[in-house]
Motif scaffolding. Structure first.
Motif, PDB file in Angstrom:
ATOM      1  N   ASP A  44       0.851  -1.185   0.000  1.00  0.00           N
ATOM      2  CA  ASP A  44       0.000   0.000   0.000  1.00  0.00           C
ATOM      3  C   ASP A  44       0.892   1.243   0.000  1.00  0.00           C
ATOM      4  N   GLU A  46       0.173   4.352  -0.253  1.00  0.00           N
ATOM      5  CA  GLU A  46      -0.324   5.478   0.549  1.00  0.00           C
ATOM      6  C   GLU A  46       0.114   5.348   2.005  1.00  0.00           C
ATOM      7  N   ARG A  47       0.040   4.144   2.553  1.00  0.00           N
ATOM      8  CA  ARG A  47       0.497   3.915   3.927  1.00  0.00           C
ATOM      9  C   ARG A  47       2.013   4.123   4.022  1.00  0.00           C
ATOM     10  N   THR A  49       3.780   6.145   2.168  1.00  0.00           N
ATOM     11  CA  THR A  49       3.998   7.589   2.087  1.00  0.00           C
ATOM     12  C   THR A  49       3.746   8.240   3.440  1.00  0.00           C
ATOM     13  N   GLU A  50       2.692   7.813   4.106  1.00  0.00           N
ATOM     14  CA  GLU A  50       2.366   8.345   5.434  1.00  0.00           C
ATOM     15  C   GLU A  50       3.500   8.052   6.424  1.00  0.00           C
ATOM     16  N   ALA A  51       4.033   6.847   6.373  1.00  0.00           N
ATOM     17  CA  ALA A  51       5.131   6.468   7.272  1.00  0.00           C
ATOM     18  C   ALA A  51       6.408   7.228   6.930  1.00  0.00           C
ATOM     19  N   ARG A  53       6.793  10.205   5.943  1.00  0.00           N
ATOM     20  CA  ARG A  53       6.760  11.591   6.446  1.00  0.00           C
ATOM     21  C   ARG A  53       7.405  11.708   7.826  1.00  0.00           C
ATOM     22  N   TYR A  54       7.300  10.655   8.619  1.00  0.00           N
ATOM     23  CA  TYR A  54       7.887  10.684   9.963  1.00  0.00           C
ATOM     24  C   TYR A  54       9.414  10.685   9.932  1.00  0.00           C
ATOM     25  N   ASP A  82      10.379  10.156  -0.784  1.00  0.00           N
ATOM     26  CA  ASP A  82       9.120  10.055  -1.515  1.00  0.00           C
ATOM     27  C   ASP A  82       8.838   8.611  -1.870  1.00  0.00           C
ATOM     28  N   GLN A 120       2.284  -0.334  11.529  1.00  0.00           N
ATOM     29  CA  GLN A 120       1.450   0.835  11.296  1.00  0.00           C
ATOM     30  C   GLN A 120       2.363   2.019  10.971  1.00  0.00           C
ATOM     31  N   PRO A 121       1.872   3.004  10.217  1.00  0.00           N
ATOM     32  CA  PRO A 121       2.712   4.181   9.935  1.00  0.00           C
ATOM     33  C   PRO A 121       3.224   4.876  11.193  1.00  0.00           C
ATOM     34  N   ASP A 122       2.419   4.897  12.259  1.00  0.00           N
ATOM     35  CA  ASP A 122       2.856   5.571  13.483  1.00  0.00           C
ATOM     36  C   ASP A 122       3.815   4.727  14.329  1.00  0.00           C
TER      37      ASP A 122
END
Length: 188
Positions: A44, A46-47, A49-51, A53-54, A82, A120-122
Motif C-alpha cells: 500500500d 499510501e500507507r 507515504t504516510e510512514a 513523512r515521519y 518520496d 502501522q505508519p505511526d
C-alpha cells in the motif's frame, strides 16, 4: 563543469540521492533481475507515504543503521523521502547530504513492512525514538540503489554515476565517463 581530478565521491560529495525500485507481484522480474527488489506481497503506497513523512528532517537514525556502521554520529538530515507508484513498481526516492551504512536499505524495508500491513505508519516514530538497531532488524531482499548521484562543490550540476546499469546506457548522464566514474554504485 567537471569535477577536479582528486574529487572523491564519498568524501567530497555534498549530496546523495537513491532510488529504490520495488516490484510487488508474485512473478519474478525477467528483465530487471538484480535491479529491482522483488516483493511477493502487494504494498500500500499510501500507507508507505504516510510512514515516510515521519522520517523527514533531522533525526537520530540509530535504529536504521548497520551494526558495523563506522559513522561518528547517527544523526542525519533526510531532505527527501518520496514513495511513488511507477507502473507496477513502487519507487522510493531518498535524498540527503549523507547516509549511514544501510540506512536507506533499512528504511526501505521498514516502509515495506508498513505497506504490507505488518507495521502501522505511526510505529516509525517509535522506532526512531528507541534509537535501538534491534527495533528495525529486517529480513528483506537485496535492493540496490538504482541511481546514485553526487553533487560536488566544484560541479554546477548533479552527475549520474556511469554504473547505474550497464544494460541501460541511456540512464547515464551525457557527460558521465563510465571509465572515470564519478561515484561507484553503492548499496545503502
Amino acid at each position: 563543469q567537471d569535477v577536479a581530478a582528486d574529487f572523491h565521491a564519498r568524501f567530497d560529495a555534498i549530496g546523495r540521492r537513491y532510488l529504490y525500485r520495488i516490484l510487488p507481484q508474485r512473478q519474478r522480474p525477467a528483465l530487471d533481475r538484480g535491479r529491482v527488489w522483488h516483493h511477493k506481497l502487494p504494498l500500500d503506497a499510501e500507507r508507505m507515504t504516510e510512514a515516510a513523512r515521519y522520517l523527514l528532517g533531522r533525526h537520530d537514525f540509530t535504529s536504521f543503521r548497520a551494526t558495523h556502521c563506522q559513522a561518528d554520529s547517527p544523526v542525519r538530515t533526510l531532505d527527501r523521502l518520496d514513495v511513488k507508484t511507477a507502473g507496477a513498481e513502487i519507487h522510493i526516492h531518498a535524498e540527503a547530504r549523507s547516509f549511514l551504512h544501510h540506512q536507506v536499505r533499512n528504511i526501505t524495508g521498514s516502509l515495506a513492512l508498513v505497506g504490507v500491513g505488518k507495521w502501522q505508519p505511526d510505529d516509525i516514530p517509535k522506532i526512531l525514538a528507541a534509537a535501538d538497531r534491534r527495533m528495525a532488524r529486517l529480513r528483506h531482499g537485496r535492493a540496490r540503489a538504482a541511481t546514485c548521484c553526487c553533487r560536488s562543490q566544484g560541479a554546477a550540476r548533479l552527475r549520474v554515476c556511469g554504473r547505474v546499469s550497464p544494460m541501460r546506457p541511456e540512464a547515464r548522464a551525457p557527460d558521465c565517463d563510465p571509465i572515470r566514474r564519478c561515484h561507484r554504485a553503492s548499496r545503502s
